[in-house]
Design a protein around this motif. Structure first.
Motif, short mmCIF file in Angstrom:
data_model
loop_
_atom_site.label_atom_id
_atom_site.label_comp_id
_atom_site.label_asym_id
_atom_site.label_seq_id
_atom_site.Cartn_x
_atom_site.Cartn_y
_atom_site.Cartn_z
N GLU A 53 0.83 -1.20 0.00
CA GLU A 53 0.00 0.00 0.00
C GLU A 53 0.87 1.25 0.00
N GLN A 54 0.54 2.20 -0.86
CA GLN A 54 1.32 3.43 -0.90
C GLN A 54 0.97 4.27 0.32
N THR A 55 1.98 4.58 1.11
CA THR A 55 1.74 5.35 2.33
C THR A 55 2.33 6.75 2.27
N GLU A 56 3.09 7.03 1.22
CA GLU A 56 3.70 8.36 1.13
C GLU A 56 3.89 8.74 -0.33
N ASN A 57 3.53 9.97 -0.64
CA ASN A 57 3.80 10.54 -1.96
C ASN A 57 4.23 11.97 -1.68
N ASN A 58 5.55 12.19 -1.73
CA ASN A 58 6.08 13.48 -1.30
C ASN A 58 5.98 14.54 -2.38
N SER A 59 4.74 14.86 -2.77
CA SER A 59 4.51 15.92 -3.76
C SER A 59 5.32 15.68 -5.03
N VAL A 60 5.33 14.46 -5.46
CA VAL A 60 6.09 14.11 -6.67
C VAL A 60 5.23 14.39 -7.90
N PRO A 61 5.79 15.00 -8.95
CA PRO A 61 5.01 15.27 -10.15
C PRO A 61 4.43 14.00 -10.75
N SER A 62 3.28 14.16 -11.39
CA SER A 62 2.56 13.00 -11.93
C SER A 62 3.30 12.32 -13.08
N ARG A 63 4.35 12.93 -13.59
CA ARG A 63 5.13 12.26 -14.64
C ARG A 63 5.92 11.07 -14.08
N PHE A 64 5.95 10.95 -12.75
CA PHE A 64 6.50 9.77 -12.08
C PHE A 64 5.32 8.98 -11.50
#
Lengths: 114, 114
Positions: A53-64
């Protein structure tokens, strides 16, 4: 070797290409991470998966776009990247997502965006 | 959020001398502080860590000290050897279970001259 492998080790891509980075761990861990390492910058945490389960997405652009089909595999899908995305992308795993668990890093993928 | 400052960015010592690297953190709730070593062209590896209920921890030639009041922690390497040459990263985190993540400093490049 730490039991975390990454492929490819080097990747050169144009801004319109779509490519994927792969990470595999053979340590029986349940948490996996993507980091970006740029020159003269701290290791930047991008994504965390704990028990798939994804628990963190540090404001990474959607191109990743990350994908974690099971606890042993982690992908990073890349599309329409920018030259400033050129960096070393490191995968890591740990026993669980609790931070006192040692993180074991892979060798990294050196990405160059033209 | 947490912010970790690391100094110095480069450090050169003579073989046999001691080396000290210092980090400060901003989040008083942080309670876990690992140090990672990254040799040239290799992956980061954990070398020592400390939790906030301890003021000092030693492992052979390396030691870490923590001052919670001042919010800083340091890595001490005694009797340095050429193989200690590497980039050292400090990190801080609050152990929030699956939500706790490591925030890294920018790294210190240590060179040990024979």
């Amino acid at each position: 070797e730490t039991g975390v492998t990454q492929t490819p080790r080097h990747l050169v891509m144009g801004m319109t290409n779509k490519k994927s980075l792969k990470c595999e761990q053979h340590l029986g861990h349940n948490a996996m991470y993507w980091y970006k390492q740029s020159a003269k910058k701290p290791l930047e945490l991008m994504f965390v998966y704990n028990f798939k389960e994804q628990t963190e997405n540090n404001s990474v652009p959607s191109r990743f776009s990350p994908e974690c089909p099971n606890s042993s595999h982690l992908f990073l899908h890349l599309h329409t990247l920018q030259p400033e995305d050129s960096a070393l992308y490191l995968c890591a795993s740990s026993l669980s997502g609790a931070t006192y668990n040692e993180q074991f890093f892979g060798p990294g993928t050196r990405l160059t965006v033209l | 959020g947490e912010n970790v400052e690391q100094h110095p960015s480069t450090l050169s010592v003579q073989e046999g001398d001691s080396a000290v690297i210092k980090c400060t953190y901003s989040d008083s709730a942080s309670n876990y502080f690992p140090w990672y070593k990254q040799e040239l062209g290799k992956r980061p590896q954990l070398i020592i860590d400390i939790r906030s209920n301890v003021g000092e921890k030693k492992d052979q030639r390396i030691a870490v000290t923590l001052n919670k009041t001042a919010k800083h922690f340091s890595l001490h390497i005694t009797e340095t050897q050429p193989e200690d040459s590497a980039v050292y990263f400090c990190a801080a985190s609050r152990d929030g279970g699956s939500q706790g993540n490591l925030i890294f400093g920018k790294g210190t490049k240590l060179s040990v001259k024979p």
